[in-house]
Design a protein around this motif. Structure first.
Motif, PDB file in Angstrom:
ATOM      1  N   HIS A 179     -22.427   9.072  30.733  1.00  0.00           N
ATOM      2  CA  HIS A 179     -21.519   8.611  31.785  1.00  0.00           C
ATOM      3  C   HIS A 179     -20.111   8.399  31.229  1.00  0.00           C
TER       4      HIS A 179
ATOM      5  N   ASN B 264     -14.534  15.400  32.709  1.00  0.00           N
ATOM      6  CA  ASN B 264     -14.854  15.533  34.139  1.00  0.00           C
ATOM      7  C   ASN B 264     -16.366  15.487  34.331  1.00  0.00           C
ATOM      8  N   GLN B 265     -16.844  14.360  34.817  1.00  0.00           N
ATOM      9  CA  GLN B 265     -18.299  14.183  34.981  1.00  0.00           C
ATOM     10  C   GLN B 265     -18.843  15.120  36.047  1.00  0.00           C
ATOM     11  N   ASN B 266     -18.008  15.521  36.998  1.00  0.00           N
ATOM     12  CA  ASN B 266     -18.482  16.408  38.068  1.00  0.00           C
ATOM     13  C   ASN B 266     -18.654  17.847  37.586  1.00  0.00           C
TER      14      ASN B 266
ATOM     15  N   VAL C 230     -19.347  12.657  49.296  1.00  0.00           N
ATOM     16  CA  VAL C 230     -19.315  13.554  48.130  1.00  0.00           C
ATOM     17  C   VAL C 230     -20.425  14.601  48.146  1.00  0.00           C
ATOM     18  N   TYR C 231     -21.655  14.181  48.378  1.00  0.00           N
ATOM     19  CA  TYR C 231     -22.780  15.119  48.293  1.00  0.00           C
ATOM     20  C   TYR C 231     -22.671  16.180  49.389  1.00  0.00           C
TER      21      TYR C 231
ATOM     22  N   SER D 165     -13.080   8.529  38.709  1.00  0.00           N
ATOM     23  CA  SER D 165     -14.354   8.006  38.211  1.00  0.00           C
ATOM     24  C   SER D 165     -14.113   6.536  37.910  1.00  0.00           C
TER      25      SER D 165
ATOM     26  N   ARG E 282     -21.346   8.693  47.879  1.00  0.00           N
ATOM     27  CA  ARG E 282     -22.182   9.878  47.654  1.00  0.00           C
ATOM     28  C   ARG E 282     -22.717  10.455  48.954  1.00  0.00           C
TER      29      ARG E 282
END
Ligand SMILES: N[C@@H](CCC(=O)N[C@@H](CS)C(=O)NCC(=O)O)C(=O)O
Length: 204
Positions: A51, A32-34, A116-117, A10, A112
């Motif tokens: 965040h 862990n933001q995810n 990632v997405y 991150s 993203r």
């Protein structure tokens, strides 16, 4: 005592790298933001934006990486990563803000929507826009670095760290065509090879 919240994959990586450069002891909370950990009530009390990263320094709390890194470098890196000359300090901020305003958005969009997405959430237009915008920012960097080893003055500063850390996040810069920018690429690879960055990356 400093406490840094945010896992290494991150923007917290910027601050981990800085803390390792300055060899400052700190507690690392690998939020862990995810996994939604930046949106819990407990974490929102630390950063209401939800965040990472966030930093606790004693009773004070800071968020926004550029402000966090500014504070740490100013307090612990004066005369080295944080230059003493006021114009050089402004140049450190110039390059840090340049990174967030001219480069970060396109790199995050690329990350993203190309990496990632899940497929069904990806927008190919964002990937195309990032590929189109990347050379514009890289040309600014490459032109500026002609005849220079570092972004500010003649030694490694927070400016180099803040810019290089974003480009080096999961090596996203390698996804783009860098052939027209050999000077910026050589600078970037030299910055990313610093031992303190390797120590930061090991904090998984
Ligand atoms: N401008 C902020 C951006 C922080 C940010 O967006 N962090 C991402 C991770 S790199 C995050 O926490 N995303 C999870 C979420 O927003 O829920 C900074 O530089 O600190």
């Amino acid at each position: 005592m400093l406490t840094l919240y945010g896992q290494v994959m991150s923007r917290a990586q910027r601050t981990l790298w800085l803390l390792e450069e300055l060899e400052i002891p700190f507690e690392h909370v690998k939020t862990n933001q995810n996994a939604g950990e930046s949106r819990t009530a407990e974490f929102l009390a630390i950063n209401p934006n939800g965040h990472v990263p966030a930093l606790k320094d004693g009773d004070d709390i800071l968020w926004e990486t550029i402000a966090i890194n500014w504070h740490i470098a100013n307090k612990h890196g004066a005369g080295s990563l944080w230059p003493s000359d006021p114009m050089q300090q402004a140049q450190v901020m110039q390059w840090s803000l340049w990174m967030t305003n001219e480069l970060e958005g396109l790199l995050v969009d690329y990350l993203r929507h190309a990496m990632v997405y899940p497929e069904d959430k990806r927008d190919p237009a964002k990937v195309e826009a990032a590929i189109a915008a990347y050379p514009l920012a890289m040309k600014v960097l490459d032109d500026y670095l002609q005849g220079r080893e570092y972004l500010v003055g003649d030694s490694f500063t927070l400016a180099d760290l803040n810019v290089a850390s974003m480009m080096g996040l999961v090596d996203v810069y390698k996804q783009f065509d860098n052939s027209a920018f050999p000077t910026a690429t050589a600078w970037l690879e030299k910055m990313l090879a610093r031992p303190a960055r390797a120590k930061a990356l090991a904090r998984t």
